[in-house]
Design an enzyme around this catalytic site. Structure first.
Site, mmCIF file in Angstrom:
data_model
loop_
_atom_site.group_PDB
_atom_site.id
_atom_site.type_symbol
_atom_site.label_atom_id
_atom_site.label_comp_id
_atom_site.label_asym_id
_atom_site.label_seq_id
_atom_site.Cartn_x
_atom_site.Cartn_y
_atom_site.Cartn_z
ATOM 1 N N THR A 1 0.835 -1.200 0.000
ATOM 2 C CA THR A 1 0.000 0.000 0.000
ATOM 3 C C THR A 1 0.871 1.252 0.000
ATOM 4 O OG1 THR A 1 -1.736 -1.187 1.171
ATOM 5 C CG2 THR A 1 -1.809 1.222 1.280
ATOM 6 N N GLY B 1 5.946 -7.872 0.627
ATOM 7 C CA GLY B 1 6.568 -9.073 1.175
ATOM 8 C C GLY B 1 5.596 -10.191 1.489
ATOM 9 N N CYS C 1 -19.529 -8.672 3.790
ATOM 10 C CA CYS C 1 -20.701 -8.273 4.546
ATOM 11 C C CYS C 1 -20.375 -7.007 5.335
ATOM 12 C CB CYS C 1 -21.100 -9.387 5.504
ATOM 13 S SG CYS C 1 -22.676 -9.088 6.283
HETATM 14 C C1 PLP Z 1 -2.151 -7.111 -1.083
HETATM 15 C C2 PLP Z 1 -2.087 -6.147 -2.215
HETATM 16 C C3 PLP Z 1 -1.678 -4.817 -2.020
HETATM 17 C C4 PLP Z 1 -1.358 -4.256 -0.656
HETATM 18 O O1 PLP Z 1 -0.209 -4.778 -0.097
HETATM 19 P P1 PLP Z 1 0.002 -4.639 1.507
HETATM 20 O O2 PLP Z 1 1.401 -5.064 1.717
HETATM 21 O O3 PLP Z 1 -1.000 -5.551 2.134
HETATM 22 O O4 PLP Z 1 -0.237 -3.213 1.835
HETATM 23 C C5 PLP Z 1 -1.622 -3.990 -3.110
HETATM 24 N N1 PLP Z 1 -1.941 -4.428 -4.326
HETATM 25 C C6 PLP Z 1 -2.342 -5.679 -4.567
HETATM 26 C C7 PLP Z 1 -2.661 -6.103 -5.951
HETATM 27 C C8 PLP Z 1 -2.441 -6.591 -3.515
HETATM 28 O O5 PLP Z 1 -2.861 -7.827 -3.755
#
Ligand code: PLP
Length: 386
Positions: free
Chosen positions: A74, A201, A326
């Site tokens: 993120t 990661g 939900c």
């Molecule tokens: C899980 C995910 C994220 C976010 O990664 P985090 O490390 O959980 O913040 C962003 N993009 C995609 C496509 C994901 O599957």
């Protein structure tokens, strides 16, 4: 993984590989120094940081200096988009898609509220990007295009190489969220015409809370987390060293297992999917099966609630996820499936099954053994099903 859990929710998060944990432990115990310190106790840890950076870079064929460690996927996504906006302050248009992960989608909505123009490109019924809409969106005002490599709910790929070629000729910054793709399929930034790439990661058997942003050499960059001089002043904050070391090890392992992901994992997924579609009434695969991740299957079961399926699967220790969440009593279907225009009755009964290299043949057999019975049972309760 405890006892008899069958974990088919690897697109949500993955198990930490035993080798990864092993490699991390010393840095949570005695070697707790700060890699920025002058004394040898901390300073020697810089070597481990460099080694991890080399390993992450190697998995996507980048140069180590092009890797910026972050706290998660993120943060990488937010940083990439914000960096482009700060670097091109006269441009106010952001182009992305309707099916991005919330890390991009909700950041885009946030920017729209802040006064930026944000275009959310549509997809077709198989989850494929509308290329006409993509070309039509590209105007002089575009600061950044952020389009994911592979969708986390359906596994469907976007033609990132093709999009990048167009964006190169227009001199527009291109970011792609490769969080779901890295470690499952080969990603080579030497051949991909992209400027920034996000990695997380915990989607590739490293711990949660560590990620990376690839920033191509020469790309204008503006940090999002402002503080100390860590990461060559591209991301402030004392490095999460143990997790970064684990992340590096996980990337090394992922490189060794890439072939297995595309052969054995894909074969298990294909067998699971084809047997469920054959044996469950009203089942159909959601998304373009010709171009998608090797580990992901999204199946819609007509006239059954996805959440009800998950609860029944849970009784057998089977973990999956559904296309509906939900929220406050109303079943809100996934933004991805809505963007694809999946029929209402199928969307509500969607289940995502995502495998990993730890998924076994025996586990898949067990799932195939119980799933059709669950669907028949739930359909018998439905006022519409037969
Ligand atoms: C899980 C995910 C994220 C976010 O990664 P985090 O490390 O959980 O913040 C962003 N993009 C995609 C496509 C994901 O599957």
């Amino acid at each position: 993984m405890t006892g008899k859990t069958i974990y088919l929710d690897n697109n949500a998060t993955t198990a930490v590989a035993p080798e990864v944990l092993e490699e991390m432990l010393p840095y949570l115990k005695d070697a707790y120094g700060n890699p920025s310190s002058m004394h040898t106790f901390g300073g020697r840890l810089h070597k481990k940081l460099d080694e991890a950076r080399e390993r992450v870079a190697a998995l996507i064929h980048a140069e180590p200096e092009e890797i910026v460690f972050t706290s998660c996927g993120t943060e990488s996504d937010n940083t990439a988009i914000m960096s482009a906006l700060e670097s091109w302050p006269t441009r106010r248009h952001v182009v992305t898609t309707r099916v991005e992960h919330p890390a991009v989608l909700n950041f885009g909505k946030h920017l729209a509220r802040k006064g930026y123009r944000v275009t959310f490109l549509p997809v077709d019924s198989l989850g494929r990007l509308d290329l006409d809409a993509f070309h039509a969106a590209l105007d002089e005002d575009v600061a950044v295009v952020s389009i994911m490599y592979a969708n986390n709910e359906t596994g469907v790929f976007f033609p990132v190489e093709l999009l990048g070629q167009t964006l190169r000729t227009r001199d527009i910054v291109f970011h792609t969220d490769t969080v779901q793709a890295v470690g499952k399929i080969p990603i080579d930034v030497r051949r991909l015409p992209v400027d920034m790439v996000s990695i997380s990661g915990h989607k590739l058997h490293a711990p949660k809370g560590v990620g990376a942003l690839y920033v191509r050499k020469g790309t204008r960059f503006s940090p999002y987390i402002i503080g100390g001089h860590q990461e060559h002043s591209r991301r402030g904050g004392t490095e999460n060293l143990a997790s970064i070391i684990g992340f590096g090890k996980a990337c090394e392992l992922a490189g060794h297992h890439l072939h297995q992901e595309q052969t054995e994992v894909a074969a298990l997924r294909d067998r699971l999917e084809s047997e469920l579609v054959r044996d469950c009434p009203g089942a159909a695969v959601i998304g373009d099966t010709s171009r998608r991740l090797p580990n992901t299957s999204n199946i819609g079961f007509e006239f059954v609630e996805g959440e009800a399926i998950l609860l029944r699967l849970d009784e057998y220790g089977i973990c999956a996820s559904s296309g509906s969440a939900c929220t406050s009593g109303s079943l809100e279907p996934s933004h991805v499936l809505r963007a694809m225009g999946v029929p209402f009755t199928r969307m509500h009964g969607s289940v995502r099954l995502s495998l990993s290299r730890y998924t076994t043949e025996a586990e898949i057999d067990q799932v195939i053994g119980v799933f059709p019975g669950i669907i028949r049972e739930l359909r018998a309760l439905s006022p519409y099903g037969r």
